[in-house]
Write an enzyme that holds these catalytic residues in place. Structure first.
Site: not given
Ligand code: FPP
Length: 241
Positions: A18, A21-23, A31, A35, A63, A69, A129, A185
């Site tokens: 998680d 998006g904030r990053w 956003r 990712h 998820s 989204r 792995l 969570r």
């Molecule tokens: C949650 O951050 C992250 C996701 C919904 C996507 C996770 C996907 C990746 C890390 C990239 C691709 C994965 C692979 C396996 C190559 P958020 O967007 O909810 O962040 P925020 O809470 O800051 O808005």
């Protein structure tokens, strides 16, 4: 004492990635840029994991609730997953990593399910792995589906149920569940499999997460005493029998 929850030599670590998006927002970027940086973090963590004693790494990439989204963000994530599978496959195979994808495949954009099947097929010999990526995954749906098959028959025993939920490659329950990004969570991730998992919530945003953060979480995990509801840990109980 069965060994369904016991911790063998090679850990099962699960991560809720998680904070992408904030990053991105902190940098004034869209956003999807977060990712993309998150995918680079995936590579770092996958490469660090085997040396840290991790045998199974389960990552929550998308998820079933993430369909809510905006369409362009969903499309960017799906594109990123597809690119990851295509560009990383050779590297995964070279590194002895066996890839498996959990979750529904019938709602994925055209071509992604084929790429998943190919990546799974090509990496099947990997022995260093087990990398499990959860895409369009909901733990409650997985549990409900497992139960649905038994609606009119004898209910499954625990071990049978666990195997059904785990799919390929999940030898045992989650030992350590990490969530980056500061929230505390579980977000419908591996609810059954994490019944006795140690939980580790870190403030680091996922794109900043690296091998050293994984090492710190595992070192902290190894210092904790796991009692599995008893007075001492399962290995001690088993040894005493
Ligand atoms: C949650 O951050 C992250 C996701 C919904 C996507 C996770 C996907 C990746 C890390 C990239 C691709 C994965 C692979 C396996 C190559 P958020 O967007 O909810 O962040 P925020 O809470 O800051 O808005």
């Amino acid at each position: 004492v069965t060994n369904e929850i016991s911790s063998p030599d090679r850990l099962h670590v699960a991560i809720i990635m998680d904070g992408n998006g904030r990053w991105a927002a902190h940098r004034g970027l869209p956003r999807p840029a977060g990712h993309r940086a998150g995918a680079a973090a995936v590579r770092r963590v996958v490469e660090a994991a085997p040396e840290l004693g991790v045998g199974t790494l389960t990552l929550f990439a998308f998820s079933s609730d993430n369909w809510r989204r905006p369409g362009d963000e969903v499309a960017a994530l799906m594109g990123l997953l597809r690119r990851y599978l295509r560009t990383e496959l050779a590297r995964l195979v070279d590194n002895g990593i066996r890839l498996m994808v959990m979750g529904r495949r019938d709602r994925l954009p055209d071509g992604l399910a084929d790429d998943i099947a190919e990546a799974e097929q090509c990496s099947t010999r990997g022995a260093r792995l087990d990398l499990r990526i959860a895409i369009d995954y909901s733990s409650r749906d997985a549990i409900a589906n497992a139960v649905a098959g038994w609606r009119h028959g004898t209910p499954p025993q625990r071990d049978e149920f666990r195997r059904l939920l785990a799919g390929r490659g999940a030898g045992h329950d989650v030992d350590l569940l990490i969530r980056s990004g500061g929230e505390k969570r579980l977000s419908d991730f591996l609810l059954w499999e994490s019944a006795y998992a140690e939980l580790c919530f870190v403030d680091v945003l996922w794109p900043d997460f690296g091998g050293d953060d994984l090492a710190t979480a595992i070192a902290d995990f190894r210092r904790r005493e796991r009692r599995f509801g008893g007075l001492c840990d399962v290995e001690h109980l088993t040894a005493a029998e």
